[in-house]
Design an enzyme around this catalytic site. Structure first.
Site, mmCIF file in Angstrom:
data_model
loop_
_atom_site.group_PDB
_atom_site.id
_atom_site.type_symbol
_atom_site.label_atom_id
_atom_site.label_comp_id
_atom_site.label_asym_id
_atom_site.label_seq_id
_atom_site.Cartn_x
_atom_site.Cartn_y
_atom_site.Cartn_z
ATOM 1 N N HIS A 144 56.306 50.117 -13.855
ATOM 2 C CA HIS A 144 55.342 50.330 -14.924
ATOM 3 C C HIS A 144 55.658 51.617 -15.644
ATOM 4 O O HIS A 144 56.086 52.587 -15.013
ATOM 5 C CB HIS A 144 53.911 50.389 -14.373
ATOM 6 C CG HIS A 144 52.893 50.159 -15.432
ATOM 7 N ND1 HIS A 144 52.450 51.165 -16.264
ATOM 8 C CD2 HIS A 144 52.271 49.028 -15.838
ATOM 9 C CE1 HIS A 144 51.590 50.655 -17.127
ATOM 10 N NE2 HIS A 144 51.456 49.366 -16.899
ATOM 11 N N GLU A 177 51.017 42.374 -12.700
ATOM 12 C CA GLU A 177 51.425 40.999 -12.957
ATOM 13 C C GLU A 177 51.723 40.189 -11.689
ATOM 14 O O GLU A 177 51.609 38.970 -11.701
ATOM 15 C CB GLU A 177 52.653 40.977 -13.873
ATOM 16 C CG GLU A 177 52.461 41.691 -15.197
ATOM 17 C CD GLU A 177 51.553 40.951 -16.148
ATOM 18 O OE1 GLU A 177 50.512 40.435 -15.702
ATOM 19 O OE2 GLU A 177 51.874 40.888 -17.337
#
Ligand code: ACO
Length: 418
Positions: free
Chosen positions: A279, A336
């Site tokens: 991320h 996700e």
């Protein structure tokens, strides 16, 4: 003439990918990437996501506080009353289904058709913008459910006004009332992803809104941004990866962790990125991953947990190998990975995952658009030009032929490509 200019001054420092650039002030959410903390309009994610309904979270973002009973009732009725789609939107969805478009594309196309019902598009008053925000939030799940029914060759299920936002979406998808467990799982997901600082799609929406363009344009642009696999398009590939590792493990007579190790090493050697990991902001585990892992646990516990168990085994192996691959970078599980497991558990197909993400994030997008409108400042960064500056104009017949593409037709009088 196309050589880079030799007299170019030293390149100024560029914030590549706008890393670390503070681009806006917001009261909507705070991402602390070092501490792994997400606060949504004052409430830590861990407080809000497992408890709030989507309408409550939406009210928090749009109005700045959690609704009292009267306000919640009013917002629920407003959203429920805005669910019907214009005929033309359904026609567009039918055509999209005939062409087998991804659900995310169908959502983007259908949202745009809602401009046809706006009687006064020039009214950009705060009240009109808020009405449009409510309409978009209400319409997005109806569009996605309608599209999934059409794409799967089923009759469309009309929306119901007596059901709340999340329950109505599941009802329209499946044609029967969802269990409280499935509704809660999906609701937790939608609230978890409702807002997340200056992510790419939110920045896109704010950039569009900053030109004083309309709410619908901003949201349609944001859908386009969210679609990419480096943003909201990762959960489909993430669950495909788990399924592929399971299939290979069965075929090769290996355990899932052993097969996960072989698969991951191959993927990293090919230079691939592992979907559901890493991320831009987080240097520790994405707090949304934990909230969704808990929600997925609760959902799967009622039935077969083998997929969840295998996915957790895959996750452990991948985290270990990513640490080997990029030592010290601390690439961790992002939102996700568990999104994929949770949405699969709710009964959704991978193709719909990014669109369901959009159904959640649309509340944040619209709140950011309204906030941007109040701030009313054009977003317009600068760029550093790296091309030449001393070209001279030549008529077309005097230009040196450029190298033709291998399959380009020969230009009349031009050189043969043979
Ligand atoms: N798998 C393999 N390598 C990775 C991964 C990954 N998932 N994530 C980062 N890396 C590598 C990068 O390739 C980069 O290598 P390099 O230095 O050799 O070029 C290095 O680690 C550092 O990358 P970052 O600078 O931390 O990554 P960046 O901030 O540019 O990208 C991103 C973040 C796009 C999310 C990235 O981690 C990624 O591609 N992940 C996979 C896709 C994904 O899961 N997307 C969903 C993100 S969550 C969301 O948007 C809602």
């Amino acid at each position: 003439m196309n050589e880079p200019h030799s007299k170019q001054t030293a390149a100024p420092a560029i914030a590549h990918g706008l890393r670390g650039v503070l681009a806006a002030e917001t009261r909507l959410s705070m991402v602390d990437g070092n501490a792994g903390r997400l606060v949504i309009a004052g409430l830590p994610l861990e407080e809000l996501a497992p408890n709030a309904t989507y309408e409550e979270a939406l009210h928090l973002l749009l109005e700045g506080h959690l609704p009292d009973e009267h306000e919640l009732h009013a917002l629920r009725s407003t959203i429920a009353g805005l669910r019907d789609l214009p005929d033309l939107t359904t026609t567009a969805l039918r055509e999209a289904a005939r062409r087998r478009l991804p659900t995310m594309d169908a959502l983007r196309i259908a949202l745009d058709t809602l401009a046809l019902e706006d009687d006064d598009p020039n009214d950009t008053s705060p009240a009109a913008d808020r009405r449009r925000a409510h309409r978009l939030v209400a319409a997005a799940p109806v569009i996605v459910a309608t599209y999934r029914r059409l794409a799967d060759g089923h009759e469309v299920v009309p929306p119901r006004t007596d059901l709340a936002h999340t329950a109505n979406f599941l009802y329209m998808l499946n044609g029967d009332e969802p269990t409280p467990e499935r509704t809660r799982a999906l609701e937790t997901y939608l609230v978890t992803v409702i807002d997340h600082g200056m992510n790419n799609s939110t920045f896109t929406a704010r950039t569009i809104a900053s030109t004083r363009s309309d709410v619908l344009s901003a949201v349609v642009g944001a859908v386009g941004s969210l679609k990419g696999p480096l943003h909201g398009g990762a959960p489909g590939p993430a669950i495909d990866m788990v399924f592929e590792i399971r299939r290979r493990a069965a075929r090769n007579g290996r355990s899932v962790p052993d097969e996960a190790e072989a698969w991951t090493r191959e993927a990293l050697e090919r230079g691939e990125r592992l979907m559901g990991f890493g991320h831009r902001m987080y240097r520790v585990r994405d707090p949304r991953a934990d909230v969704l892992a808990n929600a997925a646990d609760a959902l799967y516990r009622a039935g077969d947990t083998s997929l969840l168990d295998d996915a957790k085994a895959v996750e452990r192996v991948i985290l270990q190998l990513l640490e080997e691959h990029k030592p010290g970078r601390r690439i961790q599980t992002n939102v996700e990975f568990y999104t994929a497991l949770l949405l699969h558990g709710v009964g959704l197909e991978a193709d719909a995952f990014p669109a369901v993400f959009a159904i959640g994030r649309i509340g944040g997008w619209t709140a950011h658009v309204l906030e941007q409108r109040q701030q009313d400042e054009l977003i317009r960064p600068d760029s550093h030009y790296t091309g030449s500056t001393d070209g001279t104009w030549q008529p077309v017949h005097e230009r040196t032929p450029s190298r033709a593409a291998p399959d380009a037709p020969d230009r009349p009088g031009g050189p043969s490509t043979q």
